[in-house]
Design a protein around this motif. Sequence first.
Motif, PDB file in Angstrom:
ATOM      1  N   ARG A  35       0.661  -0.705  -0.383  1.00 22.50           N
ATOM      2  CA  ARG A  35       0.349  -0.053   0.263  1.00 22.50           C
ATOM      3  C   ARG A  35       0.709   1.081  -0.149  1.00 22.50           C
ATOM      4  O   ARG A  35       0.853   2.191  -0.509  1.00 22.50           O
ATOM      5  N   SER A  36       1.722   1.518   0.630  1.00 19.54           N
ATOM      6  CA  SER A  36       3.164   2.337   0.218  1.00 19.54           C
ATOM      7  C   SER A  36       3.523   2.355  -1.098  1.00 19.54           C
ATOM      8  O   SER A  36       3.680   3.827  -0.455  1.00 19.54           O
ATOM      9  N   CYS A  37       3.871   2.028  -1.800  1.00 16.51           N
ATOM     10  CA  CYS A  37       4.333   1.451  -2.580  1.00 16.51           C
ATOM     11  C   CYS A  37       3.036   2.536  -4.097  1.00 16.51           C
ATOM     12  O   CYS A  37       3.917   3.298  -4.899  1.00 16.51           O
ATOM     13  N   LYS A  38       2.462   1.913  -3.618  1.00 12.99           N
ATOM     14  CA  LYS A  38       1.479   2.321  -4.102  1.00 12.99           C
ATOM     15  C   LYS A  38       0.532   3.773  -4.070  1.00 12.99           C
ATOM     16  O   LYS A  38       0.381   4.628  -4.855  1.00 12.99           O
ATOM     17  N   GLU A  39       1.361   3.983  -2.907  1.00 15.20           N
ATOM     18  CA  GLU A  39       0.726   5.291  -2.582  1.00 15.20           C
ATOM     19  C   GLU A  39       1.253   6.615  -2.851  1.00 15.20           C
ATOM     20  O   GLU A  39       1.720   7.941  -3.360  1.00 15.20           O
ATOM     21  N   VAL A  40       3.219   6.257  -2.402  1.00 16.67           N
ATOM     22  CA  VAL A  40       4.351   6.365  -3.408  1.00 16.67           C
ATOM     23  C   VAL A  40       4.075   7.229  -4.874  1.00 16.67           C
ATOM     24  O   VAL A  40       4.037   8.003  -5.380  1.00 16.67           O
ATOM     25  N   VAL A 181      15.595   4.932  -4.064  1.00  9.78           N
ATOM     26  CA  VAL A 181      14.173   4.340  -2.354  1.00  9.78           C
ATOM     27  C   VAL A 181      13.087   4.268  -3.057  1.00  9.78           C
ATOM     28  O   VAL A 181      11.826   3.975  -3.216  1.00  9.78           O
ATOM     29  N   VAL A 182      12.505   6.160  -3.367  1.00 10.96           N
ATOM     30  CA  VAL A 182      11.376   6.708  -3.758  1.00 10.96           C
ATOM     31  C   VAL A 182      11.001   6.051  -5.369  1.00 10.96           C
ATOM     32  O   VAL A 182       9.939   5.274  -5.789  1.00 10.96           O
ATOM     33  N   ALA A 183      12.324   5.294  -6.485  1.00  8.31           N
ATOM     34  CA  ALA A 183      12.262   4.917  -7.036  1.00  8.31           C
ATOM     35  C   ALA A 183      12.038   3.343  -7.599  1.00  8.31           C
ATOM     36  O   ALA A 183      10.606   3.109  -8.464  1.00  8.31           O
ATOM     37  N   GLU A 184      12.199   2.594  -6.794  1.00  2.00           N
ATOM     38  CA  GLU A 184      11.670   1.541  -6.558  1.00  2.00           C
ATOM     39  C   GLU A 184      11.207   0.945  -5.264  1.00  2.00           C
ATOM     40  O   GLU A 184       9.829   0.716  -6.471  1.00  2.00           O
ATOM     41  N   MET A 185      10.358   2.058  -4.937  1.00  2.00           N
ATOM     42  CA  MET A 185       9.016   1.920  -4.475  1.00  2.00           C
ATOM     43  C   MET A 185       7.739   2.581  -5.538  1.00  2.00           C
ATOM     44  O   MET A 185       6.865   2.072  -5.341  1.00  2.00           O
ATOM     45  N   ALA A 186       8.467   3.467  -6.102  1.00  2.00           N
ATOM     46  CA  ALA A 186       7.168   4.176  -6.972  1.00  2.00           C
ATOM     47  C   ALA A 186       7.216   2.525  -8.373  1.00  2.00           C
ATOM     48  O   ALA A 186       6.063   2.528  -8.812  1.00  2.00           O
ATOM     49  N   ALA A 187       8.581   1.699  -8.660  1.00  2.00           N
ATOM     50  CA  ALA A 187       7.894   1.229  -9.571  1.00  2.00           C
ATOM     51  C   ALA A 187       7.467   0.026  -8.978  1.00  2.00           C
ATOM     52  O   ALA A 187       6.137  -0.380  -9.834  1.00  2.00           O
TER      53      ALA A 187
END
Length: 360
Positions: A35-40, A181-187
Amino acid sequence: MELKVIDLKAYLAVMDKLDGEPSKITEELGPELTRSCKEVARYLREAGAVVVRDPRCSEEENEKFIEMMERYYESPVEYKRPQERPDFHYQVGITPEKVEIPRLMVDEEMQEKVKALPKESQPATLVGSDLKWRYMWSVGPRPANTRFKELNGAPVIPENFPGWTETMNSWGYKMIAATEVVAEMAAIGFGLPKDAFTSLMKQAPHLLGPTGSDLKSYGQEGTVLAGYHYDVNFLTIHGRSKFPALNIWVKNGKKVEGSVPEGCLLVQTGKQMEYLTGGDCMAGMHEVVVTEKTTEAIKQALEQNRSLWRVSSTLFAHIASDAVLKPLSHFAESPLASNYPPMYAGEVIKQELAAMNLKG
């Protein structure tokens, strides 16, 4: 939309253990981190920005970095000028004030879009080139062979400035790590392989680019320090400045204050992110303008005998110059994908720099 703070701590604890296809990774992450990744991803898509907290990037180090840059910007002009590198398109060393032209001044399509915005969401009126200075410091390894040597210059070091290289590298590497990290989570949030973006960031021309604005000279309310524009790189990350002045525009055209809570970082989408997502994540528009809050901070700084240079703690994370930019995976099916034909990242950057009067 309000930007909720995303804490990266939980993801950092598991990121090195993640492996496999996107569906397998979401299983490994569990519902909360997925869910955090989808929020990013959602914030980058809808707001062009996300606020994060990274335990590796402390407020104390941000302060130390800003204080060093205050001392540098307070130096005489004749001390700073030798660090100017127009032949490298100002991508290393100092860019003096009144050199960079805001994108809005030269982009007719952007001007038409701005006219269509409600009055309260329109950017400040531009009167000329930006009043900010900027220092570009190369962070991380550069490729031994590249088609774009002028975009991958070696760091420029000011003479007789104790602690410069150590402070710049320490803060620069931490900021790059946060963007990765933001780039990974966004991917992951976009349903892509976790390294879809970070694999393209290796040996890229990442630049720690703190701006300096002289509020002693340009501290009047309404003064435009950096006119309405987007960033040309992949992701831009900022620590907190001592003088609030940043406005950002979310995807629906509404203008909001780009405030950074204490201990947090603001990450914005750039043109390269727009390219890779086929226009799904548009490059985030923003400006830096002296507001009532800025003038209040100026008064407080005067009372406390502090520097009146507004320093932005900013890093520009890039895609490697020789990597080909094009919409990735399912983004290639986007109705806007045809607007983003395959191009070397370095070529896109050079076109953008030419429009801003930075090609030297």
